[in-house]
Write an enzyme that holds these catalytic residues in place. Structure first.
Site, PDB file in Angstrom:
ATOM      1  N   PHE A   1       0.768  -1.153   0.002  1.00  0.00           N
ATOM      2  CA  PHE A   1      -0.100  -0.057   0.213  1.00  0.00           C
ATOM      3  C   PHE A   1       1.071   1.334  -0.047  1.00  0.00           C
ATOM      4  O   PHE A   1       1.872   1.239   0.552  1.00  0.00           O
ATOM      5  CB  PHE A   1      -1.050  -0.168   1.225  1.00  0.00           C
ATOM      6  CG  PHE A   1      -1.975   0.824   1.193  1.00  0.00           C
ATOM      7  CD1 PHE A   1      -3.095   0.842   0.454  1.00  0.00           C
ATOM      8  CD2 PHE A   1      -1.867   2.196   1.962  1.00  0.00           C
ATOM      9  CE1 PHE A   1      -3.983   2.118   0.241  1.00  0.00           C
ATOM     10  CE2 PHE A   1      -2.906   3.027   2.061  1.00  0.00           C
ATOM     11  CZ  PHE A   1      -3.918   2.993   1.098  1.00  0.00           C
TER      12      PHE A   1
ATOM     13  N   ASP B   1       2.220  -5.857   7.822  1.00  0.00           N
ATOM     14  CA  ASP B   1       1.179  -5.249   8.022  1.00  0.00           C
ATOM     15  C   ASP B   1      -0.113  -6.226   7.703  1.00  0.00           C
ATOM     16  O   ASP B   1      -0.364  -6.855   6.678  1.00  0.00           O
ATOM     17  CB  ASP B   1       1.009  -3.891   6.765  1.00  0.00           C
ATOM     18  CG  ASP B   1      -0.171  -3.218   6.738  1.00  0.00           C
ATOM     19  OD1 ASP B   1      -1.222  -3.620   7.079  1.00  0.00           O
ATOM     20  OD2 ASP B   1       0.068  -1.986   6.260  1.00  0.00           O
TER      21      ASP B   1
ATOM     22  N   TYR C   1     -10.977  -0.862  11.161  1.00  0.00           N
ATOM     23  CA  TYR C   1     -12.229  -0.294  10.635  1.00  0.00           C
ATOM     24  C   TYR C   1     -12.669  -1.126   9.401  1.00  0.00           C
ATOM     25  O   TYR C   1     -13.781  -1.133   8.714  1.00  0.00           O
ATOM     26  CB  TYR C   1     -12.177   1.075  10.103  1.00  0.00           C
ATOM     27  CG  TYR C   1     -10.875   1.368   9.306  1.00  0.00           C
ATOM     28  CD1 TYR C   1     -10.736   1.171   7.756  1.00  0.00           C
ATOM     29  CD2 TYR C   1      -9.806   2.039   9.813  1.00  0.00           C
ATOM     30  CE1 TYR C   1      -9.878   1.456   7.234  1.00  0.00           C
ATOM     31  CE2 TYR C   1      -8.913   2.602   9.054  1.00  0.00           C
ATOM     32  CZ  TYR C   1      -8.546   2.367   7.869  1.00  0.00           C
ATOM     33  OH  TYR C   1      -7.469   2.437   7.021  1.00  0.00           O
ATOM     34  N   LYS C   2     -11.690  -2.226   8.913  1.00  0.00           N
ATOM     35  CA  LYS C   2     -11.986  -3.348   7.887  1.00  0.00           C
ATOM     36  C   LYS C   2     -12.820  -4.434   8.213  1.00  0.00           C
ATOM     37  O   LYS C   2     -13.910  -4.381   8.890  1.00  0.00           O
ATOM     38  CB  LYS C   2     -10.797  -3.709   7.128  1.00  0.00           C
ATOM     39  CG  LYS C   2     -10.121  -2.410   6.566  1.00  0.00           C
ATOM     40  CD  LYS C   2      -8.895  -3.027   5.770  1.00  0.00           C
ATOM     41  CE  LYS C   2      -8.065  -1.500   5.229  1.00  0.00           C
ATOM     42  NZ  LYS C   2      -8.892  -0.753   4.252  1.00  0.00           N
TER      43      LYS C   2
ATOM     44  N   ARG D   1     -13.091  -4.709  -6.810  1.00  0.00           N
ATOM     45  CA  ARG D   1     -12.636  -5.349  -5.713  1.00  0.00           C
ATOM     46  C   ARG D   1     -14.074  -5.624  -4.965  1.00  0.00           C
ATOM     47  O   ARG D   1     -14.863  -4.878  -4.845  1.00  0.00           O
ATOM     48  CB  ARG D   1     -11.935  -4.424  -4.878  1.00  0.00           C
ATOM     49  CG  ARG D   1     -10.532  -4.178  -5.275  1.00  0.00           C
ATOM     50  CD  ARG D   1      -9.523  -3.563  -4.211  1.00  0.00           C
ATOM     51  NE  ARG D   1     -10.362  -2.820  -3.209  1.00  0.00           N
ATOM     52  CZ  ARG D   1      -9.748  -2.305  -2.079  1.00  0.00           C
ATOM     53  NH1 ARG D   1      -8.781  -2.919  -1.548  1.00  0.00           N
ATOM     54  NH2 ARG D   1     -10.055  -1.767  -1.354  1.00  0.00           N
TER      55      ARG D   1
END
Length: 417
Positions: free
Chosen positions: A140, A209, A234-235, A383
């Site tokens: 990322f 990560d 938050y995912k 996605r």
């Protein structure tokens, strides 16, 4: 959708046999303007709202902040919240208690962990000769930015390589390796155990990560000897937008961890208010300053949806959902219209499916207009994230069918069987 279609019948059978099906009721999923008409496949970006959160946040605001005010630091357990909530996350990533603290953002925690790892390498025999930080080239973007910043701060250089090449590239020159467990764009699951073992064999440290793996699949931080790990909440952990992140400091390293961001909350005696910093002896070294309590306590309430859930069951359903989606897309969508970027092999797949699609942005807009919410990444990637606690097989069937309809509108035709 016609419930008589074979795909719908398959989905119904799979949902009836799903041991996690009842968890769906713990989340707010309906669109109030169109009840029963939302398929949410974007939990890999923002998890759905657990029903326990609004009342808990209201209580925190009205009672703990509104009436108890500063007394809540002790009477409501605010001070201990980062470690207490960290211990709730620990079993989801395969960690024993006392190794995770919650707070700050993922970006801040990546920086803390990476600089801390390099500083530990400096203290090892021959460590000052370790002049490079390895990162996966598909990382990322923020992780890459932070790696370069950490390198400038510590006098290192960054070498970016395909994630599958990292294990072979670790050498006596390597101070630390930064690896995303799951690729945010393709959903590919990378070899965290193998890369960690290779790093250790060369005398380097591994920073993982976990943003796209925690809450979706077994991680095994303790089992695999991972040195440091960070992740957002938050995912798949459903903590809400801007929910605080976390940092894992392996127990064996806590006494040596030298954070580049020391603060009074990571001090051995926070209320001593001394001018010299003396770090805490445990995972509190990962803290900095006053935590974001409203978001943190909302996260704590959100994590109750995990009570009694085995991560092995989550992984099994995740793979079943993505397998079913791929099969239904192949059934409905003409060959060549979209191509999966996500590996077929279970050992290399996270909990999302990424489809290469030249007109992805317009296609996703069409899906969302029809009540199927995923997202896209430029250039040309659709996605779809599968959150096993609330995604149903009926959701997946409808998403695949709707995708075919939208693609047909943009050119090409799909099967209706």
């Amino acid at each position: 959708m016609d419930a008589g279609q074979p795909g719908a019948q398959q989905a119904a059978r799979l949902d009836a046999a799903d041991p996690l099906a009842a968890r769906r009721e713990l989340f707010v999923l309906d669109d109030p303007d169109r009840p029963g008409d939302a398929v949410y496949l974007d939990g890999n970006s923002l998890g759905a709202l657990p029903r326990a959160v609004p009342d808990r946040v209201a209580d925190v605001i009205a009672r703990e902040w509104g009436r108890l005010r500063i007394r809540s630091w002790t009477e409501s357990g605010w001070w201990e919240a980062p470690e207490r909530i960290g211990d709730r996350i620990a079993p989801l990533v395969g960690a024993a208690p006392g190794q995770i603290v919650v707070g700050d953002s993922t970006s801040v925690n990546v920086f803390k962990a990476l600089v801390g790892a390099v500083r530990m390498a400096d203290e090892d025999p021959g460590g000052t000769g370790r002049d490079e930080i390895l990162v996966d080239a598909a990382t990322f973007p923020t992780d890459g930015y932070l790696a370069h910043s950490a390198a400038r701060l510590t006098g290192r250089t960054v070498r970016a390589l395909p994630p599958g090449d990292l294990a072979d590239a670790v050498s006596e020159r390597t101070a630390a390796v930064l690896l995303n467990h799951v690729d945010y764009r393709t959903g590919e699951l990378h070899d965290l155990p193998g890369t960690t073992a290779a790093a250790h064999a060369a005398g380097a440290y591994l920073v993982a990560d976990l943003c796209h793996s925690a809450g979706a699949l077994p991680v095994g931080l303790d089992e695999h000897g991972v040195d440091f790990a960070v992740g957002c909440t938050y995912k798949y952990l459903n903590g809400g937008p801007g929910a605080p992140a976390y940092v894992y400091l392996r127990a064996a390293h806590q006494g040596r961890f030298d954070s580049p961001l020391p603060g009074w909350h990571s001090h051995r005696d926070p209320f001593g208010m001394t001018p010299d910093f003396a770090p805490a002896a445990d995972a509190r070294r990962g803290r900095v300053g006053t935590p974001d309590l409203l978001s943190m306590l909302a996260l704590e309430a959100a994590l109750t949806v995990w009570d009694g859930v085995a991560i092995a069951d989550v992984r099994a359903k995740s793979l079943a959902l993505s397998d079913f989606f791929l099969r239904r897309v192949e059934h409905y969508v003409p060959d060549g219209r979209v191509t999966s970027l996500t590996p077929r092999e279970h050992a290399r797949r996270g909990s999302q499916v990424a489809l290469a699609c030249p007109d992805a942005e317009a296609v996703m807009a069409g899906l969302i207009a029809r009540g199927v919410v995923g997202d896209f990444r430029r250039p040309g990637v659709l996605r779809f994230g599968f959150t096993p606690l609330y995604t149903s097989f009926a959701d997946v069937e409808r998403a695949a069918r709707t995708l075919a309809e939208v693609l047909a509108d943009h050119g090409g035709a799909g099967s209706a069987g």
